[in-house]
Design an enzyme around this catalytic site. Sequence first.
Site, mmCIF file in Angstrom:
data_model
loop_
_atom_site.group_PDB
_atom_site.id
_atom_site.type_symbol
_atom_site.label_atom_id
_atom_site.label_comp_id
_atom_site.label_asym_id
_atom_site.label_seq_id
_atom_site.Cartn_x
_atom_site.Cartn_y
_atom_site.Cartn_z
ATOM 1 N N GLU A 154 -2.237 -8.861 3.379
ATOM 2 C CA GLU A 154 -2.508 -9.321 4.754
ATOM 3 C C GLU A 154 -3.997 -9.352 5.066
ATOM 4 O OE1 GLU A 154 -1.546 -6.342 3.909
ATOM 5 O OE2 GLU A 154 -2.186 -4.819 5.345
ATOM 6 N N HIS A 157 -3.820 -4.954 -0.090
ATOM 7 C CA HIS A 157 -3.372 -5.481 1.198
ATOM 8 C C HIS A 157 -3.366 -7.006 1.194
ATOM 9 C CE1 HIS A 157 -3.241 -1.689 3.436
ATOM 10 N NE2 HIS A 157 -4.170 -1.314 2.583
ATOM 11 N N CYS A 169 0.840 -1.206 0.000
ATOM 12 C CA CYS A 169 0.000 0.000 0.000
ATOM 13 C C CYS A 169 0.876 1.258 0.000
ATOM 14 C CB CYS A 169 -0.992 -0.032 1.174
ATOM 15 S SG CYS A 169 -2.339 1.148 0.969
#
Lengths: 256, 201
Positions: free
Chosen positions: B185, B183, B80
């Site tokens: 994650e 993202h 990001c």
Amino acid sequence: MALKRIIPCLLYDGKGLVKTTKFKNPNYIGDPMNAIKIFNEKEVDELILLDIYATKEKRRINLSKIADFAGECFMPFAYGGGVKTTEEFYELYKIGVEKVIVNSLVFENPAVIKEAVNKYGSQAVVVCLDYKKNLFGKKQVFSFSGHSVKYTPLDFVKYLEQDLGVGELFLQNVDAEGSWEGFDYEFIKQITEVASLPVIVSGGAGHIEHLKKALYECGANGAAIGSMAVYSKKGMGVLINFPKRSEVIIENTDNQ
Amino acid sequence: MLTIVDYGLGNLLSVKNMLKKIGINSKISNSINEINQAEKLILPGVGAFDNGMQRIRERGLESVLTKRVMNDKIPIFGICLGMQLLGKRSEEGNEAGLGWIDAETVKFQFTNKVLKVPHMGWDYIKVKTVNPLISINQKQRYYFVHSYHVKCNNTEDVMATCHYGIEFTSMIHRENIFGAQFHPEKSLSFGMELLQNFVKL
């Protein structure tokens, strides 16, 4: 275009998951951690956890619990319930919550919401608009915390967008909560036509056709599922589950 | 050790949690010494470009990061804002970026109101170059939240794109340097796979 989302919306009472009907008669569902693990495996788009009694019972947010939940969420995670201060917004983001959902705070102290938007970005701030029919069948913004509301639902949406700058609307039909009878389609359309912020609709999901209609005919960006996510069928036992995504979501990879 | 660079921005714990989930030990660190010994780096980040660069500089991390990435050539993955910082500058601010990739960050500009900024939600990416993280014909969705996007001056650095009003760069890759605008994650098993492949490098 971002893909449409189906979002399990879990209700939390500070101890475990519950499911209500019109936010009454909570039925114990189970442990949030187990549910979250199952939703990871089912590859859900996003997860919402609402502590529905936090404000009413004047409970502090249990940050260590929420941190445990967020740590297990490998998808975007939204939390709502009892958030009153900018510090609490910050604490929640810090432990891995992507979006904070507020409701009573809009009536109590909207300046805090505005401040959170400025500090952390609109994408991280969601407002839940509860609405209900009044005696005359007119749909009105409803406040569970008992505040009197001066706005019509449409004016309320404009207020959220223009005055507070929030990033997303969680539109909840209180009368249909836990009903399995479908969303409030005409009303959803009215809202999404004027709203320029993304709208998640909640209240009434009971069948994949309901989700499709809300998302693809009524302009909703996300559809929340409550009962559908925690019961095997209407009137049946607890089963953490998620509709087959491919039966609802149009993947639309071609325009890439 | 895989080291997640802590410069005071971004949800480091989410990254660490996902790595743990796939059985990988990682360390969150802002120590020059530890970064000096890292085998691989992840540069997360959420927020404004200048704030990010200032925090990196305040902590004295710029030179050690540049040494590790540009001289020692250890793999780095920017996420990001962390990907945007790999470039030279951003429309969002005045600070110089890390400058390892010839790119700048610009804001989404749409005249119609249908497309909202930030671009938020799940989207498919289109892989453009052969790379060690994701195969070229793999169609995979990831979770995005951003108002700015990276424009590379060398098209060969564009590893993947995504479509939101325009086709924008969703991943970059140059030698040992990788970046994702989305993202991983927060992108379920799809993100785990990317991180897993990065760890294997």
